[in-house]
Design a protein around this motif. Structure first.
Motif, PDB file in Angstrom:
ATOM      1  N   ASP A   1      15.529   7.439  40.728  1.00 55.98           N
ATOM      2  CA  ASP A   1      16.400   8.007  39.694  1.00 55.98           C
ATOM      3  C   ASP A   1      16.493   7.055  38.489  1.00 55.98           C
ATOM      4  OD1 ASP A   1      18.732  10.237  39.353  1.00 55.98           O
ATOM      5  OD2 ASP A   1      19.299   8.334  38.438  1.00 55.98           O
TER       6      ASP A   1
ATOM      7  N   PHE B   1      18.428   8.045  35.443  1.00 52.89           N
ATOM      8  CA  PHE B   1      18.101   9.314  34.792  1.00 52.89           C
ATOM      9  C   PHE B   1      19.269  10.299  34.881  1.00 52.89           C
ATOM     10  CE2 PHE B   1      16.661  13.692  34.985  1.00 52.89           C
ATOM     11  CZ  PHE B   1      15.928  13.791  33.816  1.00 52.89           C
ATOM     12  N   SER B   2      19.842  10.440  36.086  1.00 46.88           N
ATOM     13  CA  SER B   2      20.930  11.418  36.259  1.00 46.88           C
ATOM     14  C   SER B   2      22.126  11.070  35.380  1.00 46.88           C
ATOM     15  CB  SER B   2      21.362  11.474  37.726  1.00 46.88           C
ATOM     16  OG  SER B   2      20.291  11.890  38.527  1.00 46.88           O
ATOM     17  N   ALA B   3      22.436   9.774  35.309  1.00 43.61           N
ATOM     18  CA  ALA B   3      23.558   9.344  34.467  1.00 43.61           C
ATOM     19  C   ALA B   3      23.279   9.676  33.002  1.00 43.61           C
ATOM     20  CB  ALA B   3      23.794   7.851  34.636  1.00 43.61           C
ATOM     21  N   ALA B   4      22.018   9.507  32.580  1.00 47.78           N
ATOM     22  CA  ALA B   4      21.664   9.819  31.190  1.00 47.78           C
ATOM     23  C   ALA B   4      21.831  11.313  30.921  1.00 47.78           C
ATOM     24  CB  ALA B   4      20.223   9.389  30.917  1.00 47.78           C
ATOM     25  N   VAL B   5      21.435  12.133  31.886  1.00 48.86           N
ATOM     26  CA  VAL B   5      21.607  13.582  31.719  1.00 48.86           C
ATOM     27  C   VAL B   5      23.089  13.917  31.611  1.00 48.86           C
ATOM     28  CG1 VAL B   5      21.378  15.839  32.856  1.00 48.86           C
ATOM     29  CG2 VAL B   5      19.466  14.236  32.888  1.00 48.86           C
ATOM     30  N   MET B   6      23.908  13.346  32.516  1.00 53.04           N
ATOM     31  CA  MET B   6      25.333  13.681  32.530  1.00 53.04           C
ATOM     32  C   MET B   6      26.013  13.273  31.229  1.00 53.04           C
ATOM     33  SD  MET B   6      25.462  15.265  35.284  1.00 53.04           S
ATOM     34  CE  MET B   6      27.199  15.686  35.289  1.00 53.04           C
TER      35      MET B   6
ATOM     36  N   ARG C   1      24.727  13.428  28.382  1.00 54.02           N
ATOM     37  CA  ARG C   1      24.298  14.329  27.301  1.00 54.02           C
ATOM     38  C   ARG C   1      24.857  15.739  27.422  1.00 54.02           C
ATOM     39  NH1 ARG C   1      18.011  14.628  26.109  1.00 54.02           N
ATOM     40  NH2 ARG C   1      18.807  16.405  24.967  1.00 54.02           N
ATOM     41  N   LEU C   2      25.540  16.017  28.539  1.00 56.13           N
ATOM     42  CA  LEU C   2      25.997  17.397  28.753  1.00 56.13           C
ATOM     43  C   LEU C   2      27.087  17.769  27.752  1.00 56.13           C
ATOM     44  CD1 LEU C   2      26.244  17.916  32.613  1.00 56.13           C
ATOM     45  CD2 LEU C   2      24.343  18.398  31.066  1.00 56.13           C
ATOM     46  N   PRO C   3      26.924  18.894  27.087  1.00 54.26           N
ATOM     47  CA  PRO C   3      27.986  19.359  26.195  1.00 54.26           C
ATOM     48  C   PRO C   3      29.065  20.083  27.003  1.00 54.26           C
ATOM     49  CG  PRO C   3      26.147  20.879  26.154  1.00 54.26           C
ATOM     50  CD  PRO C   3      25.757  19.772  27.098  1.00 54.26           C
TER      51      PRO C   3
ATOM     52  N   ARG D   1      31.358  19.039  37.281  1.00 51.60           N
ATOM     53  CA  ARG D   1      30.269  18.155  36.845  1.00 51.60           C
ATOM     54  C   ARG D   1      29.673  17.351  37.994  1.00 51.60           C
ATOM     55  NH1 ARG D   1      29.915  16.532  30.923  1.00 51.60           N
ATOM     56  NH2 ARG D   1      30.716  18.381  29.917  1.00 51.60           N
TER      57      ARG D   1
ATOM     58  N   GLU E   1      25.808  17.090  38.825  1.00 54.15           N
ATOM     59  CA  GLU E   1      25.136  15.792  38.957  1.00 54.15           C
ATOM     60  C   GLU E   1      24.347  15.739  40.264  1.00 54.15           C
ATOM     61  OE1 GLU E   1      27.705  12.441  38.501  1.00 54.15           O
ATOM     62  OE2 GLU E   1      26.022  11.048  38.288  1.00 54.15           O
TER      63      GLU E   1
ATOM     64  N   VAL F   1      21.186  17.544  39.725  1.00 52.06           N
ATOM     65  CA  VAL F   1      20.253  16.718  38.935  1.00 52.06           C
ATOM     66  C   VAL F   1      19.584  15.688  39.842  1.00 52.06           C
ATOM     67  CG1 VAL F   1      20.003  15.096  37.015  1.00 52.06           C
ATOM     68  CG2 VAL F   1      21.554  17.043  36.796  1.00 52.06           C
ATOM     69  N   ARG F   2      20.402  14.994  40.649  1.00 49.26           N
ATOM     70  CA  ARG F   2      19.848  13.963  41.543  1.00 49.26           C
ATOM     71  C   ARG F   2      18.832  14.568  42.510  1.00 49.26           C
ATOM     72  NH1 ARG F   2      22.419   9.349  40.772  1.00 49.26           N
ATOM     73  NH2 ARG F   2      24.613   9.388  40.176  1.00 49.26           N
TER      74      ARG F   2
ATOM     75  N   GLN G   1      15.635  15.839  40.140  1.00 53.75           N
ATOM     76  CA  GLN G   1      15.073  15.052  39.033  1.00 53.75           C
ATOM     77  C   GLN G   1      13.647  14.562  39.315  1.00 53.75           C
ATOM     78  OE1 GLN G   1      14.491  11.523  38.954  1.00 53.75           O
ATOM     79  NE2 GLN G   1      15.190  11.117  41.039  1.00 53.75           N
TER      80      GLN G   1
ATOM     81  N   ARG H   1      10.652  15.622  36.810  1.00 50.64           N
ATOM     82  CA  ARG H   1      10.050  14.545  36.008  1.00 50.64           C
ATOM     83  C   ARG H   1       8.567  14.375  36.334  1.00 50.64           C
ATOM     84  NH1 ARG H   1      13.575   9.728  37.505  1.00 50.64           N
ATOM     85  NH2 ARG H   1      12.550   8.553  35.850  1.00 50.64           N
TER      86      ARG H   1
ATOM     87  N   GLN I   1      15.306  15.591  30.568  1.00 54.80           N
ATOM     88  CA  GLN I   1      16.734  15.606  30.195  1.00 54.80           C
ATOM     89  C   GLN I   1      17.076  16.908  29.482  1.00 54.80           C
ATOM     90  OE1 GLN I   1      18.451  12.268  28.163  1.00 54.80           O
ATOM     91  NE2 GLN I   1      17.407  10.770  29.424  1.00 54.80           N
TER      92      GLN I   1
ATOM     93  N   VAL J   1      19.839  19.751  30.561  1.00 54.32           N
ATOM     94  CA  VAL J   1      20.907  20.146  29.636  1.00 54.32           C
ATOM     95  C   VAL J   1      20.863  21.652  29.404  1.00 54.32           C
ATOM     96  CG1 VAL J   1      21.745  19.959  27.252  1.00 54.32           C
ATOM     97  CG2 VAL J   1      21.102  17.898  28.498  1.00 54.32           C
TER      98      VAL J   1
ATOM     99  N   TRP K   1      22.246  23.375  32.398  1.00 55.12           N
ATOM    100  CA  TRP K   1      23.719  23.315  32.370  1.00 55.12           C
ATOM    101  C   TRP K   1      24.290  24.405  31.464  1.00 55.12           C
ATOM    102  CZ3 TRP K   1      28.120  21.244  34.253  1.00 55.12           C
ATOM    103  CH2 TRP K   1      29.235  21.175  33.422  1.00 55.12           C
TER     104      TRP K   1
END
Lengths: 108, 186
Positions: free
Chosen positions: A23, A26-31, A33-35, B22, B26, B29-30, B33, B37, B56, B60, B63
């Protein structure tokens, strides 16, 4: 197809596909960016706001001590005889509602 | 608080849609990913920075549009479709992507492999994949890396089914030729 032809290519591709990627943030970067999520029913909020505004406007027109101005505006709007103060008030209210509706409909 | 790992994708998706959860997203995503990727790395000829940017963007978009997910396909399949669209959209900005074309595009410089027993064969495969045409690489990425059926790949890539099958056959023939030559060289 046999092992000597395509199977080893298949196997190599599948092994490559199944190799996990770390990871590594990566997951933290996505989170990050979430609007804020938009409502699945954007029309509902717009309808509530516009509906309550229109209802409030009508109640105010008939119940508030504003004289016959707004009521006349309704009548004059349907029997157009040049711009009058009442008709101007009605047009202004329509414009306000239209702009509110547009803003609500296009708001992310 | 992180969720229990036993929750299915569907349960997590419901939590996101109903509670705007959220943590649940998350976890999704985990969970996905790595494959998303990897698919994008193959599509972008090993350009890891671009692949991660597109990944990414994929999550998004997922989401934003999760309420429209209808559970008619696997969540991963739905994600891959978003990823393919993101890649095609980005590639169109850079140049016209010709998924039907047969041209060999110049390969992106592949990053050095991580240490490991199969690192050499992996880097050979990455280099060989990077020499395929856009259409061939997309078809291989869809069917092998995203694990889509030929029909799902055709739909995701917006190509006729026959074209996808042709791309797969040609791509495998090219990979076989390149990797066999590489093996004989070493």
């Amino acid at each position: 197809m046999n092992e000597r032809n395509d199977d080893w290519i298949d196997r190599q591709l599948r092994e490559d596909a199944n190799r996990p990627l770390e990871d590594a943030g990566f997951s933290a970067a996505v989170m990050s960016r979430l609007p804020a999520r938009t409502s699945p029913y954007p029309w509902l909020r717009a309808s509530l706001v516009l509906g309550s505004t229109a209802l409030g406007g009508l109640l105010a027109a008939f119940l508030a001590p504003v004289g016959p101005l707004v009521v006349d505006g309704f009548r004059e709007l349907f029997n157009f005889r040049g711009f009058t103060p009442g008709m101007s008030a009605m047009i202004a209210m329509t414009v306000v509602l239209a702009v509110s509706g547009y803003v609500l409909a296009t708001e992310d | 608080m992180p969720l229990a790992p036993v929750a299915s994708d569907a349960e997590l998706i419901f939590k996101v849609i109903e509670r705007d959860d959220r943590y649940a997203f998350e976890e999704l995503v985990r969970r996905h990913q790595s494959q998303v990727r990897t698919v994008l790395r193959r599509l972008t000829k090993g350009d890891m920075a671009l692949a991660d940017d597109l990944a990414q963007e994929t999550f998004v978009l997922a989401w934003r549009n999760l309420a429209h997910f209808r559970f008619e396909a696997r969540f991963s399949t739905w994600l891959y479709r978003i990823a393919f669209n993101a890649w095609q959209s980005d590639a169109r900005k850079r140049r016209e992507v010709l998924l039907d074309a047969d041209d060999d595009m110049p390969a992106f410089e592949i990053a050095a492999p991580e240490p490991g027993v199969d690192a050499a064969s992996r880097i050979d495969l990455e280099r060989a994949l990077a020499t395929l045409s856009d259409g061939e690489r997309a078809a291989i990425s869809a069917c092998y890396y995203a694990d889509l059926s030929h029909e799902e790949a055709a739909e995701a890539l917006g190509l006729p089914l026959g074209t996808v099958k042709t791309h797969i056959l040609r791509a495998k023939a090219k990979l076989k030729a390149r990797l066999t030559a590489k093996r004989e060289d070493t």
